[in-house]
Design a protein around this motif. Structure first.
Motif, PDB file in Angstrom:
ATOM      1  N   LEU A  44       0.880  -1.289  -0.061  1.00 32.41           N
ATOM      2  CA  LEU A  44       0.075  -0.062   0.093  1.00 32.41           C
ATOM      3  C   LEU A  44       0.978   1.208  -0.018  1.00 32.41           C
ATOM      4  CD1 LEU A  44      -2.606   1.356   0.211  1.00 32.41           C
ATOM      5  CD2 LEU A  44      -2.637   0.965   2.796  1.00 32.41           C
ATOM      6  N   ASN A  45       1.714   1.241   0.739  1.00 32.41           N
ATOM      7  CA  ASN A  45       2.679   2.682   0.901  1.00 32.41           C
ATOM      8  C   ASN A  45       3.500   2.679  -0.400  1.00 32.41           C
ATOM      9  OD1 ASN A  45       2.057   3.853   3.441  1.00 32.41           O
ATOM     10  ND2 ASN A  45       2.564   1.897   4.250  1.00 32.41           N
ATOM     11  N   ASN A  46       3.973   1.516  -0.909  1.00 26.73           N
ATOM     12  CA  ASN A  46       4.597   1.730  -2.160  1.00 26.73           C
ATOM     13  C   ASN A  46       3.624   2.336  -3.202  1.00 26.73           C
ATOM     14  OD1 ASN A  46       7.242   0.908  -1.162  1.00 26.73           O
ATOM     15  ND2 ASN A  46       6.363  -1.457  -1.730  1.00 26.73           N
ATOM     16  N   ALA A  47       2.479   2.011  -3.360  1.00 26.06           N
ATOM     17  CA  ALA A  47       1.474   2.479  -4.187  1.00 26.06           C
ATOM     18  C   ALA A  47       1.370   3.986  -3.876  1.00 26.06           C
ATOM     19  CB  ALA A  47       0.184   1.658  -4.029  1.00 26.06           C
ATOM     20  N   ILE A  48       1.228   4.241  -2.924  1.00 26.22           N
ATOM     21  CA  ILE A  48       0.894   5.830  -2.510  1.00 26.22           C
ATOM     22  C   ILE A  48       2.223   6.518  -2.800  1.00 26.22           C
ATOM     23  CG2 ILE A  48       0.769   7.443  -0.513  1.00 26.22           C
ATOM     24  CD1 ILE A  48      -0.865   5.195   0.888  1.00 26.22           C
ATOM     25  N   SER A  49       3.459   5.980  -2.511  1.00 30.59           N
ATOM     26  CA  SER A  49       4.779   6.781  -3.125  1.00 30.59           C
ATOM     27  C   SER A  49       4.822   6.771  -4.516  1.00 30.59           C
ATOM     28  CB  SER A  49       5.840   6.046  -2.329  1.00 30.59           C
ATOM     29  OG  SER A  49       5.726   5.942  -1.004  1.00 30.59           O
ATOM     30  N   ALA A  50       4.080   6.075  -5.146  1.00 31.67           N
ATOM     31  CA  ALA A  50       4.198   6.049  -6.627  1.00 31.67           C
ATOM     32  C   ALA A  50       3.254   7.324  -7.059  1.00 31.67           C
ATOM     33  CB  ALA A  50       3.869   4.812  -7.459  1.00 31.67           C
ATOM     34  N   GLY A  51       2.121   7.249  -6.537  1.00 33.59           N
ATOM     35  CA  GLY A  51       1.162   8.404  -6.608  1.00 33.59           C
ATOM     36  C   GLY A  51       1.546   9.687  -6.634  1.00 33.59           C
ATOM     37  N   LEU A  52       2.452   9.800  -5.324  1.00 32.19           N
ATOM     38  CA  LEU A  52       2.977  10.956  -4.892  1.00 32.19           C
ATOM     39  C   LEU A  52       4.230  11.452  -5.855  1.00 32.19           C
ATOM     40  CD1 LEU A  52       3.045  10.505  -0.981  1.00 32.19           C
ATOM     41  CD2 LEU A  52       1.655  12.124  -2.204  1.00 32.19           C
ATOM     42  N   ARG A  53       5.036  10.669  -6.306  1.00 34.60           N
ATOM     43  CA  ARG A  53       5.895  11.078  -7.032  1.00 34.60           C
ATOM     44  C   ARG A  53       5.562  11.575  -8.553  1.00 34.60           C
ATOM     45  NH1 ARG A  53       8.379   6.394  -5.257  1.00 34.60           N
ATOM     46  NH2 ARG A  53       7.795   4.864  -6.795  1.00 34.60           N
ATOM     47  N   VAL A  54       4.352  10.993  -8.943  1.00 35.55           N
ATOM     48  CA  VAL A  54       3.527  11.582 -10.132  1.00 35.55           C
ATOM     49  C   VAL A  54       2.933  13.068  -9.699  1.00 35.55           C
ATOM     50  CG1 VAL A  54       1.611  11.439 -11.798  1.00 35.55           C
ATOM     51  CG2 VAL A  54       3.162   9.412 -11.257  1.00 35.55           C
ATOM     52  N   ALA A  55       2.440  13.167  -8.484  1.00 35.52           N
ATOM     53  CA  ALA A  55       1.764  14.380  -8.475  1.00 35.52           C
ATOM     54  C   ALA A  55       2.778  15.401  -8.091  1.00 35.52           C
ATOM     55  CB  ALA A  55       0.941  14.140  -6.895  1.00 35.52           C
ATOM     56  N   ASN A  56       4.064  14.965  -7.161  1.00 38.58           N
ATOM     57  CA  ASN A  56       4.964  16.192  -7.156  1.00 38.58           C
ATOM     58  C   ASN A  56       5.565  16.894  -8.429  1.00 38.58           C
ATOM     59  OD1 ASN A  56       4.879  16.009  -4.231  1.00 38.58           O
ATOM     60  ND2 ASN A  56       6.213  14.440  -4.189  1.00 38.58           N
ATOM     61  N   ASP A  57       5.637  15.957  -9.384  1.00 34.69           N
ATOM     62  CA  ASP A  57       6.313  16.000 -10.551  1.00 34.69           C
ATOM     63  C   ASP A  57       5.203  17.141 -11.490  1.00 34.69           C
ATOM     64  OD1 ASP A  57       8.307  16.148 -12.769  1.00 34.69           O
ATOM     65  OD2 ASP A  57       6.756  14.901 -13.949  1.00 34.69           O
ATOM     66  N   ARG A  58       3.966  16.680 -11.408  1.00 33.57           N
ATOM     67  CA  ARG A  58       3.080  17.417 -12.509  1.00 33.57           C
ATOM     68  C   ARG A  58       2.376  18.521 -11.828  1.00 33.57           C
ATOM     69  NH1 ARG A  58       0.209  12.171 -15.684  1.00 33.57           N
ATOM     70  NH2 ARG A  58       2.202  11.131 -16.148  1.00 33.57           N
ATOM     71  N   TRP A  59       1.723  18.406 -10.534  1.00 31.17           N
ATOM     72  CA  TRP A  59       1.252  19.374 -10.167  1.00 31.17           C
ATOM     73  C   TRP A  59       1.574  19.898  -8.745  1.00 31.17           C
ATOM     74  CZ3 TRP A  59      -1.019  14.090 -11.040  1.00 31.17           C
ATOM     75  CH2 TRP A  59      -1.493  14.062 -12.166  1.00 31.17           C
ATOM     76  N   PRO A  60       2.974  20.588  -8.622  1.00 27.67           N
ATOM     77  CA  PRO A  60       3.520  21.122  -7.404  1.00 27.67           C
ATOM     78  C   PRO A  60       2.778  21.894  -6.824  1.00 27.67           C
ATOM     79  CG  PRO A  60       4.757  21.977  -9.110  1.00 27.67           C
ATOM     80  CD  PRO A  60       3.786  20.898  -9.799  1.00 27.67           C
TER      81      PRO A  60
END
Length: 225
Positions: free
Chosen positions: A79-95
């Motif tokens: 679960l936390n790996n999935a969340i971390s993957a999503g956060l990386r995308v969010a940080n990159d695209r919508w900071p």
């Protein structure tokens, strides 16, 4: 009010909700919970992006919502790996947007419940909504530029508090995640979304409390952010 990207991790339906194994429709319920959750998110006015992270190819193929949606295929289990993957995308695209991570098993959630809590969260650097039992976590939030610190799992509410997340008073619908038959009965009393109500209606004798209510809401259609 600030704009938000909301990350919803969703487990493969065939493997989810093991504590609902007394029901023959466990996998169908897991899918219905997820669809009602993301529909509520999609209709929250200040959610600009819904970011779903999943290892379920059916969801990747079938997800259709009236909101901007990005689906990220999970590569590393957990679960936390999935969340971390999503956060990386969010940080990159919508900071410049606020970030929230939301549990994917909230069948009673409405967009109004989520919007109300996000209004409170925009005043707090790092927020936390505990589950109905007070020990787990249904949502964490962060203001723009504040890195989220996901620590989901058993007893996660105390871990998130230790990491600096401040407790938010979420609505009863927001706090009602479903893992057990008792949780499901409580969600039904609150009123579940249309996907969950449809699945429960297929087996009325097995549904909690012996009856299935009408859906409490109908997702708006056609809205794009």
């Amino acid at each position: 009010m600030i704009d938000w990207v909301v990350i919803v991790p969703i487990k493969r339906f065939s493997e989810g909700k093991q504590r609902l194994a007394v029901r023959q429709d466990r996998a169908a319920l897991a899918e219905a919970f997820a669809r009602d959750t993301v529909a509520a998110v999609a209709n929250a006015p200040h959610v600009r992006m819904l970011l779903v992270v999943t290892d379920d190819p059916q969801l990747v193929d079938d997800l259709r919502l009236p909101v901007a949606v990005t689906v990220v295929a999970q590569q590393v289990p957990g679960l936390n790996n999935a969340i971390s993957a999503g956060l990386r995308v969010a940080n990159d695209r919508w900071p410049d947007w606020g970030q929230a991570v939301l549990a994917g098993d909230l069948p009673a959630l409405t967009s109004e419940d989520l919007e109300r809590t996000l209004e409170i969260a925009e005043e707090i650097p790092l927020g936390l909504v505990a589950d109905a039992h007070g020990t787990g976590t249904v949502m964490i939030t962060g203001q723009p530029g504040m890195p989220l610190l996901p620590a989901f799992g058993v007893g996660s509410a105390s871990r998130h508090r230790d990491l600096g997340h401040r407790l938010l008073r979420g609505t009863e619908r927001l706090r009602r995640d479903v893992d057990t038959p008792e949780d499901l009965a409580a969600a039904v009393r609150l009123g579940v979304g249309p996907h969950t109500a449809e699945v429960l209606a297929r087996e009325p004798a097995r549904a909690p409390l012996g009856a299935v209510p009408e859906p409490v809401r109908s997702p708006r259609s056609g809205r794009r952010l």
